[in-house]
Motif scaffolding. Structure first.
Motif, mmCIF file in Angstrom:
data_model
loop_
_atom_site.group_PDB
_atom_site.id
_atom_site.type_symbol
_atom_site.label_atom_id
_atom_site.label_comp_id
_atom_site.label_asym_id
_atom_site.label_seq_id
_atom_site.Cartn_x
_atom_site.Cartn_y
_atom_site.Cartn_z
ATOM 1 N N ASP A 1 0.832 -1.215 0.000
ATOM 2 C CA ASP A 1 0.000 0.000 0.000
ATOM 3 C C ASP A 1 0.858 1.253 0.000
ATOM 4 O OD1 ASP A 1 -2.413 -1.109 -0.071
ATOM 5 O OD2 ASP A 1 -2.960 -0.727 2.040
ATOM 6 N N ASN A 2 1.782 1.282 0.932
ATOM 7 C CA ASN A 2 2.619 2.475 1.069
ATOM 8 C C ASN A 2 3.491 2.693 -0.156
ATOM 9 O OD1 ASN A 2 1.698 3.362 3.557
ATOM 10 N ND2 ASN A 2 3.052 1.991 4.672
ATOM 11 N N ALA A 3 4.013 1.600 -0.696
ATOM 12 C CA ALA A 3 4.861 1.749 -1.877
ATOM 13 C C ALA A 3 4.040 2.293 -3.047
ATOM 14 C CB ALA A 3 5.483 0.407 -2.237
ATOM 15 N N ARG A 4 2.827 1.785 -3.190
ATOM 16 C CA ARG A 4 1.982 2.242 -4.301
ATOM 17 C C ARG A 4 1.603 3.705 -4.137
ATOM 18 N NH1 ARG A 4 -0.903 -3.474 -4.204
ATOM 19 N NH2 ARG A 4 0.329 -4.464 -5.861
ATOM 20 N N THR A 5 1.337 4.106 -2.906
ATOM 21 C CA THR A 5 0.982 5.500 -2.658
ATOM 22 C C THR A 5 2.078 6.443 -3.134
ATOM 23 O OG1 THR A 5 -0.093 4.705 -0.675
ATOM 24 C CG2 THR A 5 0.123 7.068 -0.861
ATOM 25 N N THR A 6 3.334 5.972 -3.043
ATOM 26 C CA THR A 6 4.434 6.847 -3.457
ATOM 27 C C THR A 6 4.843 6.606 -4.905
ATOM 28 O OG1 THR A 6 6.019 5.260 -2.577
ATOM 29 C CG2 THR A 6 5.388 7.083 -1.138
ATOM 30 N N GLY A 7 3.972 5.939 -5.643
ATOM 31 C CA GLY A 7 4.216 5.847 -7.078
ATOM 32 C C GLY A 7 4.970 4.620 -7.538
ATOM 33 N N ALA A 8 5.256 3.690 -6.641
ATOM 34 C CA ALA A 8 5.924 2.463 -7.072
ATOM 35 C C ALA A 8 4.891 1.496 -7.654
ATOM 36 C CB ALA A 8 6.643 1.818 -5.896
ATOM 37 N N ILE A 9 5.358 0.669 -8.581
ATOM 38 C CA ILE A 9 4.503 -0.398 -9.109
ATOM 39 C C ILE A 9 4.977 -1.676 -8.437
ATOM 40 C CG2 ILE A 9 3.770 -1.610 -11.190
ATOM 41 C CD1 ILE A 9 4.871 1.094 -12.601
ATOM 42 N N VAL A 10 4.069 -2.336 -7.727
ATOM 43 C CA VAL A 10 4.495 -3.472 -6.906
ATOM 44 C C VAL A 10 3.948 -4.763 -7.481
ATOM 45 C CG1 VAL A 10 4.574 -4.418 -4.576
ATOM 46 C CG2 VAL A 10 4.392 -1.948 -4.907
ATOM 47 N N HIS A 11 4.810 -5.752 -7.596
ATOM 48 C CA HIS A 11 4.370 -7.056 -8.077
ATOM 49 C C HIS A 11 4.804 -8.120 -7.087
ATOM 50 C CE1 HIS A 11 3.309 -10.274 -10.839
ATOM 51 N NE2 HIS A 11 4.498 -10.809 -10.621
ATOM 52 N N GLU B 1 10.509 5.278 -13.208
ATOM 53 C CA GLU B 1 9.512 4.200 -13.187
ATOM 54 C C GLU B 1 10.053 3.128 -12.245
ATOM 55 O OE1 GLU B 1 8.260 2.864 -17.087
ATOM 56 O OE2 GLU B 1 7.605 0.930 -16.267
ATOM 57 N N LEU B 2 9.486 3.076 -11.063
ATOM 58 C CA LEU B 2 10.004 2.150 -10.034
ATOM 59 C C LEU B 2 9.100 0.925 -9.902
ATOM 60 C CD1 LEU B 2 11.841 1.395 -7.574
ATOM 61 C CD2 LEU B 2 10.295 2.759 -6.158
ATOM 62 N N HIS B 3 9.698 -0.225 -10.132
ATOM 63 C CA HIS B 3 8.971 -1.486 -9.919
ATOM 64 C C HIS B 3 9.591 -2.216 -8.746
ATOM 65 C CE1 HIS B 3 6.858 -1.589 -13.913
ATOM 66 N NE2 HIS B 3 7.809 -0.703 -14.165
ATOM 67 N N ILE B 4 8.759 -2.606 -7.807
ATOM 68 C CA ILE B 4 9.271 -3.440 -6.715
ATOM 69 C C ILE B 4 8.698 -4.837 -6.894
ATOM 70 C CG2 ILE B 4 9.394 -3.764 -4.215
ATOM 71 C CD1 ILE B 4 9.081 -0.749 -3.903
ATOM 72 N N VAL B 5 9.576 -5.794 -7.151
ATOM 73 C CA VAL B 5 9.122 -7.174 -7.343
ATOM 74 C C VAL B 5 9.416 -7.931 -6.049
ATOM 75 C CG1 VAL B 5 9.377 -9.284 -8.700
ATOM 76 C CG2 VAL B 5 9.603 -7.039 -9.805
ATOM 77 N N LEU B 6 8.356 -8.309 -5.370
ATOM 78 C CA LEU B 6 8.503 -9.018 -4.098
ATOM 79 C C LEU B 6 8.498 -10.517 -4.382
ATOM 80 C CD1 LEU B 6 5.982 -6.782 -2.177
ATOM 81 C CD2 LEU B 6 8.441 -6.922 -1.698
ATOM 82 N N LEU B 7 9.546 -11.171 -3.960
ATOM 83 C CA LEU B 7 9.739 -12.566 -4.333
ATOM 84 C C LEU B 7 9.396 -13.508 -3.184
ATOM 85 C CD1 LEU B 7 10.936 -14.526 -6.504
ATOM 86 C CD2 LEU B 7 13.133 -14.255 -5.319
ATOM 87 N N THR C 1 19.897 5.361 -10.088
ATOM 88 C CA THR C 1 19.752 6.768 -10.447
ATOM 89 C C THR C 1 19.682 7.003 -11.958
ATOM 90 O OG1 THR C 1 20.796 7.578 -8.431
ATOM 91 C CG2 THR C 1 20.897 9.027 -10.345
ATOM 92 N N LEU C 2 20.639 6.462 -12.692
ATOM 93 C CA LEU C 2 20.741 6.870 -14.093
ATOM 94 C C LEU C 2 19.683 6.282 -15.027
ATOM 95 C CD1 LEU C 2 24.595 7.120 -14.162
ATOM 96 C CD2 LEU C 2 23.021 8.993 -14.643
ATOM 97 N N PRO C 3 19.434 4.976 -15.015
ATOM 98 C CA PRO C 3 18.425 4.463 -15.954
ATOM 99 C C PRO C 3 17.013 4.948 -15.604
ATOM 100 C CG PRO C 3 19.863 2.695 -15.160
ATOM 101 C CD PRO C 3 20.090 3.880 -14.279
ATOM 102 N N LYS C 4 16.191 4.998 -16.631
ATOM 103 C CA LYS C 4 14.822 5.508 -16.476
ATOM 104 C C LYS C 4 13.973 4.576 -15.607
ATOM 105 C CE LYS C 4 11.317 8.144 -17.954
ATOM 106 N NZ LYS C 4 10.619 8.239 -16.702
ATOM 107 N N ILE C 5 14.245 3.282 -15.743
ATOM 108 C CA ILE C 5 13.436 2.303 -14.998
ATOM 109 C C ILE C 5 14.296 1.681 -13.903
ATOM 110 C CG2 ILE C 5 12.051 0.198 -15.194
ATOM 111 C CD1 ILE C 5 12.034 0.745 -18.269
ATOM 112 N N HIS C 6 13.739 1.591 -12.716
ATOM 113 C CA HIS C 6 14.434 0.898 -11.625
ATOM 114 C C HIS C 6 13.569 -0.272 -11.174
ATOM 115 C CE1 HIS C 6 15.875 1.036 -7.105
ATOM 116 N NE2 HIS C 6 16.221 -0.078 -7.722
ATOM 117 N N VAL C 7 14.133 -1.474 -11.256
ATOM 118 C CA VAL C 7 13.447 -2.648 -10.723
ATOM 119 C C VAL C 7 14.200 -3.101 -9.486
ATOM 120 C CG1 VAL C 7 12.763 -5.042 -11.134
ATOM 121 C CG2 VAL C 7 12.675 -3.378 -13.009
ATOM 122 N N ALA C 8 13.493 -3.158 -8.361
ATOM 123 C CA ALA C 8 14.099 -3.682 -7.138
ATOM 124 C C ALA C 8 13.496 -5.058 -6.880
ATOM 125 C CB ALA C 8 13.826 -2.751 -5.963
ATOM 126 N N LEU C 9 14.354 -6.060 -6.874
ATOM 127 C CA LEU C 9 13.905 -7.433 -6.635
ATOM 128 C C LEU C 9 14.164 -7.758 -5.160
ATOM 129 C CD1 LEU C 9 12.951 -10.201 -7.755
ATOM 130 C CD2 LEU C 9 15.361 -10.698 -8.235
#
Ligand code: SF4
Lengths: 717, 187
Positions: free
Chosen positions: A73-83, A284-290, A228-236
């Protein structure tokens, strides 16, 4: 058991042992690590810190659904896309799809064990996306086409010459094998990648439910660039990284670098919440929760503590098996003690089946773990699960199930063996050579023989003149004391008699069950626990004493665990546990006595070897030292006194003799370097190993049990 | 801990992790130090405290070459970046820097030298004492990028030999300047 798999595994052990340079590097690292770690924790109460982390992580496990929802919830509120990815494929598909949809050609990756776990780079390559590892160690092994051999230092198995060669292929020049230069080459070569990459992939050390943000704990600064530099950040992010609050995150950060590398703090801790500015727009921040097995692990009552792990890698740093063969043998993707457990849950029991037997059971990992995980306990459990799935081997199965459970049969076979060994022992107390088939057993150590008369026959014949004894204690001999070193048992009787204690030997006692348990036969261990509880409590002794710390821990800890769900036995097992202790602790802490030096004029020098289960199981190490010093021995500490001697029971005989041999060699070197005339210890198993190895090397150091040395003092009065 | 103790502890810890720690009472002196050490183009991202001080003006007066925008283009060639710290953590010698603005991130990650100015009044004892401020910073800007920086970038990935400056700055200069700012939320 799977024969081919076992053979391949044994071959990998032999290959690793053929690289003494690797062993040397890992030993050096292990030593240096302990020094810097001690420095980093100076003034802090490690036990309190780890209890706190363990408790916090358990709270997370119990409330994981709610905390996960809060985080998302909190991550989405701040604009992250969570999977939320249930499986490895799910995570791979999501990230590969995203890369394809966004037309990504190059990914700048910072270090992520979760991405190794799911083989993310392969999944990206399949859709034509090139993932470049930017962490120096990860880049090295990517260039070498290998996998990490350590969770924190992935390329710890490589040497600068190899790195220079790999880098030379990239630059097209011949690169000198100087570390500072090679680091410079990496900086220059990888710099452009951050600008070219359309996507940055990082892991995360912590995910904070309170904020929906992540924290990255790093040294090199590449994760900051990749985020920082790339447009898309994916955090696994593995879902076990969740903590409730920022304070909890700070507690993990306080401990993690200190325990990982002995640093007070890493160069960088990066806190990211939400989609931050990027170029003209927004990241564009994606957080992929594994998940990938983590929820299953949470449901396993025996193994779930492994979810507390903060991935510091320390359990490998201090592991004598890891130091001997490295992480490519002692691990799958995750390595070392925690690696065994995570492999079983993330990659399948089959992948863990060999390494689960590679643990020698010394508990060095348990003592160093900042998350308070009983790694050895969980590994033993997994061994019995695999034992049940795959069988423990026909020969062992017969020994444990048919022989050991039947005390009379077991003991009569031992007596028969005592006669059968005559041709090889030639009447001596040690066997120096065995016939061809078994010769590897005595290549690097002599073996003790089985005594002509076991302790159980000898002890009742010893007259005990104790008027009004202070205590009446039952003596649990254990196999080593009973059948191999009965004289040690008689020494115990003499010493305790002198201190006003009467000793008796309950006839019905049987093996403590540890050999069966360590081999994965839990059923036999439980049966033996019942037999022993009954035998030892029958005459209501004041205490139960042993000379073997492995037996002590069986009686004190394992029996309680084995019998806890059985109402008929649980209470009795606990009663036995409370009465049991090893003889040094009994003399020092219960009797509060000492054996004086007597008329000893010259003082003999003694170095003390801490048996794993005495020091890290029972927490006893000062007591025997104090007793020896009081008795007039001059203590000369060896280096690494508490490192395993390499025995490990059947580990050194059947499952992993080549690894044992190396660990024993280290120990013998440390003993020799101490310059002492005698090495003392409180364990018949260690004694078998060290007496045998010292004798084979022809070193003039006597190995003895503390109780033997104390008994010798009685003769001098 | 008294503020003098905090300062002392911070200084020792920062030096231990390889930072240079200098004390200044005047902005001019700090500017002189930076201009001596920078070695070329200096990235100066927006910073309320540094602007109040007109650090950029002082640097320009000394003939320094400055950039205050288009960092993505100029940063790869710039040897130095300057920033103002939000606050610091004593026991680990750590600088806390709100780097949500991309310019701040680029100026403090890409160049080989990072100069960071800190008011000695803004030092907390340890990582736990930092958390209330971290929380307030994150609440103020829910989309945020916060950096803890302790010494220069380092690696020990080749043969466990500690080597400085792999991907991030090779030098971290901490310039303690009295009267810079007592606001932890400002950098
Ligand atoms: S199990 Fe413990 S020691 Fe091993 S990596 Fe995890 S936290 Fe560290």
């Amino acid at each position: 058991m799977n024969k081919q798999r076992t053979q391949d595994y044994k071959q990998r052990i032999d290959q690793a042992l053929a690289k003494p340079k690797l062993q040397e590097a890992l030993h050096k690292f292990g030593d240096a690590y302990l020094v810097s770690r001690a420095n980093a924790f100076a003034g802090l109460d490690f036990e309190a810190l780890r209890r706190e982390i363990g408790a916090m992580k358990d709270e997370v496990r119990d409330n994981r659904e709610q905390l996960l929802a809060q985080f998302m919830d909190n991550a989405r509120t701040t604009g992250a896309i969570v999977h939320l990815a249930k499986t490895a494929e799910d995570a791979n598909d999501y990230i590969a799809d995203l890369a394809q949809k966004r037309g990504v050609k190059t990914v700048a990756k910072s270090k992520s064990m979760a991405s190794e776990e799911i083989h993310l780079n392969d999944a990206l390559a399949k859709v034509g996306v090139k993932a470049v590892e930017t962490d120096l160690g990860e880049w090295i092994i990517q260039l070498a086409g290998q996998r990490p051999s350590h969770m924190v230092m992935p390329a710890i198995h490589m040497f600068k010459e190899e790195v220079a060669e790999l880098f030379g292929k990239v630059t097209g020049n011949s690169e000198p094998a100087e570390i500072a230069h090679l680091v410079r080459v990496a900086r220059e070569q990888l710099r452009q990648t951050y600008f070219d990459a359309e996507m940055g992939i990082t892991g995360a050390n912590i995910a904070v439910a309170e904020t929906g943000g992540i924290a990255l704990v790093t040294n090199e600064g590449n994760a900051r660039l990749a985020a920082t530099l790339p447009k898309i950040h994916v955090a696994l992010v593995g879902i076990e990284k969740l903590v409730p609050t920022l304070e909890d995150a700070a507690k993990v950060i306080r401990v993690l670098p200190k325990n990982a590398t002995g640093q007070f703090l890493t160069s960088y801790v990066t806190w990211i919440t939400g989609a931050v500015p990027c170029g003209e727009g927004e990241k564009e921040l994606h957080i992929v929760l594994l998940d990938n097995g983590r929820s299953t692990l949470a449901e396993s009552p025996h193994c779930r503590d492994a979810l507390r792990c903060i991935r510091c890698g320390a359990c490998a740093n201090v592991c004598p098996v890891y130091q001997t063969v490295g992480g490519h043998v002692f691990g799958h993707i995750y390595i070392g003690a925690i690696g065994i457990i995570l492999t079983a849950f993330f990659h399948g029991l089959d992948k863990a089946a060999e390494i689960v037997r590679a643990c020698i059971g010394c508990r060095a990992c348990v003592a160093i773990c900042p998350s308070h995980i009983d790694l050895e306990g969980i590994i033993l459990h997994l061994r019995s699960v695999i034992g049940e799935e795959e069988g423990i081997g026909a020969a062992k199965s017969i020994v444990f199930k048919k022989v050991m459970r039947n005390r009379k049969l077991f003991h009569s076979l031992v007596r028969a063996a005592s006669l059968l060994q005559k041709p090889v022992s030639k009447g001596e107390r040690t066997i120096r050579h065995l016939p061809a088939y078994f010769s590897s057993f005595t290549e690097w150590r002599t073996l003790p023989t089985i005594a002509a008369k076991p302790l159980r026959d000898l002890l009742p014949q010893v007259p005990q003149k104790v008027d009004q004894p202070r205590y009446r204690v039952a003596f649990f001999g254990g196999c080593g004391n009973d059948f191999i070193y009965p004289e040690m048992g008689l020494d115990l009787v003499r010493v305790l008699n002198r201190l006003g204690v009467a000793v008796y030997y309950p006839e019905e006692q049987n093996c403590c069950g540890i050999p069966a348990l360590y081999s994965g036969d839990r059923e036999t261990a439980v049966e033996l626990a019942e037999q022993n509880v009954k035998a030892l409590l029958a005459e209501n002794p004041d205490y139960v004493v042993t000379t073997c710390p492995t037996c002590t821990m069986a009686l004190r800890r394992d029996f309680v665990e084995h019998l806890k769900d059985n109402p008929a036995w649980a209470r009795q097992a606990e009663a036995l546990a409370e009465k049991t202790l090893d003889v040094s602790a009994f003399i020092h802490n219960v009797l509060e006595e000492r054996i004086p030096a007597g008329t000893a004029s010259e003082s003999e020098t003694v170095t003390y070897h801490d048996s794993c289960h005495l020091r890290r199981g029972a927490g006893v190490w000062q007591e025997p030292r104090a007793l020896l010093e009081d008795a007039g021995y001059q203590l000369k500490e060896m280096a690494r006194a508490d490192r395993c001697c390499g025995f490990g029971g059947s580990y050194s005989f059947t499952s992993h003799p080549p690894i044992s041999r190396e660990i024993t060699k280290d120990k013998v070197n440390d003993i020799a370097a101490s310059g002492a005339a005698v090495v003392a210890m409180d364990c018949p198993g260690c004694l078998i190993m060290l007496r045998g190895a010292l004798e084979k090397r022809g070193l003039p150091v006597r190995a003895a049990h503390t109780i033997e040395l104390l008994a010798e003092r009685l003769d001098r009065d | 801990m008294s503020s003098a103790d905090l300062l002392q502890a911070f200084r020792e810890a920062a030096i231990r992790v390889g930072a240079q720690v200098k004390f200044f009472s005047q902005a001019q002196e700090a500017a002189a130090y930076i201009s001596d050490q920078a070695g070329g183009l200096i990235l100066v991202p927006p910073s309320p405290a540094l602007e109040r001080l007109d650090l950029a003006g002082a640097l320009r007066k000394r003939g320094c070459d400055l950039a205050s925008r288009d960092f993505r283009v100029v940063a790869p060639q710039a040897p130095a970046g300057v920033s103002g710290a939000n606050f610091a953590i004593a026991d680990t010698g750590t600088i806390v820097l709100e780097s949500t603005d991309e310019a701040t991130r680029l100026a403090t990650t890409l160049p080989e030298r990072h100069f960071v100015l800190l008011d000695p009044r803004k030092i907390v004892a340890d990582g736990l004492a930092a958390i209330p401020w971290v929380r307030r910073l994150q609440q103020r800007r829910p989309r945020s990028f916060l950096a803890y920086i302790s010494g220069p970038s380092r690696t020990a990935d080749i043969e466990r030999v500690l080597t400085i400056g792999v991907h991030g700055p090779c030098e971290l200069h901490i310039l303690l300047l009295d009267g810079l700012s007592d606001d932890f939320l400002e950098n």
